[in-house]
Design a protein around this motif. Structure first.
Motif, PDB file in Angstrom:
ATOM      1  N   ILE A  17      -5.980   7.654   3.475  1.00  0.00           N
ATOM      2  CA  ILE A  17      -4.609   6.688   2.839  1.00  0.00           C
ATOM      3  C   ILE A  17      -4.552   5.452   2.956  1.00  0.00           C
ATOM      4  CG2 ILE A  17      -2.157   6.161   4.293  1.00  0.00           C
ATOM      5  CD1 ILE A  17      -1.626   9.364   5.509  1.00  0.00           C
ATOM      6  N   ILE A  18      -6.125   4.961   3.637  1.00  0.00           N
ATOM      7  CA  ILE A  18      -6.305   3.675   3.854  1.00  0.00           C
ATOM      8  C   ILE A  18      -7.711   3.466   2.193  1.00  0.00           C
ATOM      9  CG2 ILE A  18      -8.247   2.406   4.716  1.00  0.00           C
ATOM     10  CD1 ILE A  18      -7.583   2.994   7.627  1.00  0.00           C
ATOM     11  N   GLY A  19      -7.731   4.326   1.879  1.00  0.00           N
ATOM     12  CA  GLY A  19      -8.624   4.327   0.967  1.00  0.00           C
ATOM     13  C   GLY A  19      -7.986   3.983  -0.230  1.00  0.00           C
ATOM     14  N   LEU A  20      -6.539   5.455  -0.276  1.00  0.00           N
ATOM     15  CA  LEU A  20      -5.743   5.698  -1.122  1.00  0.00           C
ATOM     16  C   LEU A  20      -5.431   3.545  -1.677  1.00  0.00           C
ATOM     17  CD1 LEU A  20      -2.915   7.986  -2.221  1.00  0.00           C
ATOM     18  CD2 LEU A  20      -2.145   5.825  -1.836  1.00  0.00           C
ATOM     19  N   VAL A  21      -4.609   3.335  -0.923  1.00  0.00           N
ATOM     20  CA  VAL A  21      -4.242   2.326  -0.307  1.00  0.00           C
ATOM     21  C   VAL A  21      -5.116   0.447  -0.642  1.00  0.00           C
ATOM     22  CG1 VAL A  21      -3.029  -0.152   0.638  1.00  0.00           C
ATOM     23  CG2 VAL A  21      -2.116   2.939   1.235  1.00  0.00           C
ATOM     24  N   VAL A  22      -6.722   0.733  -0.651  1.00  0.00           N
ATOM     25  CA  VAL A  22      -7.199  -0.231  -0.856  1.00  0.00           C
ATOM     26  C   VAL A  22      -7.590  -0.030  -2.236  1.00  0.00           C
ATOM     27  CG1 VAL A  22      -9.963  -1.063  -0.702  1.00  0.00           C
ATOM     28  CG2 VAL A  22      -8.144  -0.369   1.660  1.00  0.00           C
ATOM     29  N   ARG A  25      -4.540  -1.198  -4.617  1.00  0.00           N
ATOM     30  CA  ARG A  25      -4.170  -2.464  -4.892  1.00  0.00           C
ATOM     31  C   ARG A  25      -5.652  -3.566  -5.501  1.00  0.00           C
ATOM     32  NH1 ARG A  25      -2.029  -4.086   0.914  1.00  0.00           N
ATOM     33  NH2 ARG A  25      -0.134  -3.181   1.231  1.00  0.00           N
ATOM     34  N   LYS A  26      -7.058  -2.965  -5.000  1.00  0.00           N
ATOM     35  CA  LYS A  26      -7.655  -4.348  -6.106  1.00  0.00           C
ATOM     36  C   LYS A  26      -8.086  -3.516  -7.569  1.00  0.00           C
ATOM     37  CE  LYS A  26     -11.899  -5.619  -5.389  1.00  0.00           C
ATOM     38  NZ  LYS A  26     -12.070  -7.180  -5.839  1.00  0.00           N
ATOM     39  N   ALA A  27      -7.712  -2.420  -8.162  1.00  0.00           N
ATOM     40  CA  ALA A  27      -7.321  -1.591  -9.725  1.00  0.00           C
ATOM     41  C   ALA A  27      -6.621  -2.271 -10.156  1.00  0.00           C
ATOM     42  CB  ALA A  27      -7.189   0.360  -9.348  1.00  0.00           C
ATOM     43  N   THR A  28      -5.582  -3.144  -9.606  1.00  0.00           N
ATOM     44  CA  THR A  28      -4.303  -3.571  -9.748  1.00  0.00           C
ATOM     45  C   THR A  28      -4.934  -4.623 -10.616  1.00  0.00           C
ATOM     46  OG1 THR A  28      -2.270  -2.331  -8.612  1.00  0.00           O
ATOM     47  CG2 THR A  28      -1.709  -4.225  -9.747  1.00  0.00           C
ATOM     48  N   ALA A  34      -4.171   1.937 -11.180  1.00  0.00           N
ATOM     49  CA  ALA A  34      -4.286   2.253 -10.150  1.00  0.00           C
ATOM     50  C   ALA A  34      -4.057   3.241 -10.022  1.00  0.00           C
ATOM     51  CB  ALA A  34      -2.648   1.148 -10.013  1.00  0.00           C
ATOM     52  N   SER A  35      -3.164   4.812 -10.595  1.00  0.00           N
ATOM     53  CA  SER A  35      -3.110   5.641  -9.689  1.00  0.00           C
ATOM     54  C   SER A  35      -4.337   7.041 -10.302  1.00  0.00           C
ATOM     55  CB  SER A  35      -2.099   6.109 -10.913  1.00  0.00           C
ATOM     56  OG  SER A  35      -2.361   6.733 -12.223  1.00  0.00           O
ATOM     57  N   GLY A  36      -4.892   6.451 -10.897  1.00  0.00           N
ATOM     58  CA  GLY A  36      -6.274   7.006 -11.106  1.00  0.00           C
ATOM     59  C   GLY A  36      -7.189   6.364  -9.996  1.00  0.00           C
ATOM     60  N   TRP A  37      -7.153   5.641  -9.912  1.00  0.00           N
ATOM     61  CA  TRP A  37      -8.341   4.680  -8.410  1.00  0.00           C
ATOM     62  C   TRP A  37      -6.798   5.453  -7.279  1.00  0.00           C
ATOM     63  CZ3 TRP A  37     -13.055   3.435  -8.204  1.00  0.00           C
ATOM     64  CH2 TRP A  37     -13.487   2.910  -9.666  1.00  0.00           C
ATOM     65  N   GLY A  38      -6.272   5.047  -7.326  1.00  0.00           N
ATOM     66  CA  GLY A  38      -5.398   5.864  -5.994  1.00  0.00           C
ATOM     67  C   GLY A  38      -6.082   7.594  -5.525  1.00  0.00           C
ATOM     68  N   VAL A  39      -6.300   8.116  -6.317  1.00  0.00           N
ATOM     69  CA  VAL A  39      -6.574   9.337  -6.869  1.00  0.00           C
ATOM     70  C   VAL A  39      -7.707  10.045  -6.161  1.00  0.00           C
ATOM     71  CG1 VAL A  39      -6.938  12.188  -7.470  1.00  0.00           C
ATOM     72  CG2 VAL A  39      -4.619  10.685  -7.926  1.00  0.00           C
ATOM     73  N   PHE A  40      -8.708   9.215  -6.763  1.00  0.00           N
ATOM     74  CA  PHE A  40      -9.845   8.946  -5.976  1.00  0.00           C
ATOM     75  C   PHE A  40     -10.079   8.239  -4.967  1.00  0.00           C
ATOM     76  CE2 PHE A  40     -14.730   6.523  -7.836  1.00  0.00           C
ATOM     77  CZ  PHE A  40     -14.745   7.862  -7.091  1.00  0.00           C
ATOM     78  N   GLY A  41      -9.770   7.221  -4.521  1.00  0.00           N
ATOM     79  CA  GLY A  41      -9.522   6.378  -3.632  1.00  0.00           C
ATOM     80  C   GLY A  41      -8.834   7.412  -1.879  1.00  0.00           C
ATOM     81  N   PHE A  42      -8.414   8.737  -2.742  1.00  0.00           N
ATOM     82  CA  PHE A  42      -7.956   9.625  -1.063  1.00  0.00           C
ATOM     83  C   PHE A  42      -8.795  10.795  -1.466  1.00  0.00           C
ATOM     84  CE2 PHE A  42      -5.032  13.527  -0.476  1.00  0.00           C
ATOM     85  CZ  PHE A  42      -4.714  12.910   0.974  1.00  0.00           C
ATOM     86  N   TRP A  51     -17.410   1.494  -5.177  1.00  0.00           N
ATOM     87  CA  TRP A  51     -17.387   1.406  -6.016  1.00  0.00           C
ATOM     88  C   TRP A  51     -16.681   0.277  -6.498  1.00  0.00           C
ATOM     89  CZ3 TRP A  51     -18.346   6.391  -9.341  1.00  0.00           C
ATOM     90  CH2 TRP A  51     -18.411   6.054 -10.911  1.00  0.00           C
ATOM     91  N   ILE A  52     -15.037  -0.021  -6.431  1.00  0.00           N
ATOM     92  CA  ILE A  52     -14.403  -0.496  -6.147  1.00  0.00           C
ATOM     93  C   ILE A  52     -14.374  -1.562  -6.355  1.00  0.00           C
ATOM     94  CG2 ILE A  52     -12.390  -0.289  -5.267  1.00  0.00           C
ATOM     95  CD1 ILE A  52     -10.523  -0.078  -7.260  1.00  0.00           C
ATOM     96  N   GLN A  53     -14.763  -2.433  -5.163  1.00  0.00           N
ATOM     97  CA  GLN A  53     -15.376  -3.817  -4.983  1.00  0.00           C
ATOM     98  C   GLN A  53     -16.655  -4.050  -6.156  1.00  0.00           C
ATOM     99  OE1 GLN A  53     -13.542  -5.841  -2.743  1.00  0.00           O
ATOM    100  NE2 GLN A  53     -12.633  -4.037  -2.720  1.00  0.00           N
ATOM    101  N   PHE A  54     -17.322  -3.621  -6.847  1.00  0.00           N
ATOM    102  CA  PHE A  54     -18.468  -3.820  -7.716  1.00  0.00           C
ATOM    103  C   PHE A  54     -18.348  -4.147  -8.396  1.00  0.00           C
ATOM    104  CE2 PHE A  54     -21.361  -2.434  -3.703  1.00  0.00           C
ATOM    105  CZ  PHE A  54     -21.412  -4.532  -3.252  1.00  0.00           C
ATOM    106  N   MET A  55     -16.523  -4.241  -9.111  1.00  0.00           N
ATOM    107  CA  MET A  55     -16.341  -3.493 -10.915  1.00  0.00           C
ATOM    108  C   MET A  55     -15.866  -5.043 -10.757  1.00  0.00           C
ATOM    109  SD  MET A  55     -14.551  -0.424 -10.511  1.00  0.00           S
ATOM    110  CE  MET A  55     -14.533  -0.099 -12.793  1.00  0.00           C
TER     111      MET A  55
END
Length: 60
Positions: A17-22, A25-28, A34-42, A51-55
């Motif tokens: 759940i934390i991965g999904l939220v982080v 938010r970062k994808a936005t 945001a939905s694609g990254w949320g699924v990947f984060g879950f 991965w998303i921190q370095f994009m």
């Protein structure tokens, strides 16, 4: 032993759940899906959060 496995399962769910939220938010912020990254984060929270921190932002 049953208490330990239950605790690990709950901890795993909280991490997902934390991965999904982080990731959402970062994808936005980065103008990404945001939905694609949320699924990947879950499903893969550690990998997705790293991965998303370095994009860089997506420029249209």
């Amino acid at each position: 032993m049953e208490n330990t496995s239950g605790f690990i399962m709950i901890l795993g769910l909280v991490l997902r759940i934390i991965g999904l939220v982080v990731c959402t938010r970062k994808a936005t912020e980065l103008n990404r899906s945001a939905s694609g990254w949320g699924v990947f984060g879950f499903f893969m929270p550690i990998i997705a959060m790293i991965w998303i921190q370095f994009m860089k932002p997506y420029l249209q």
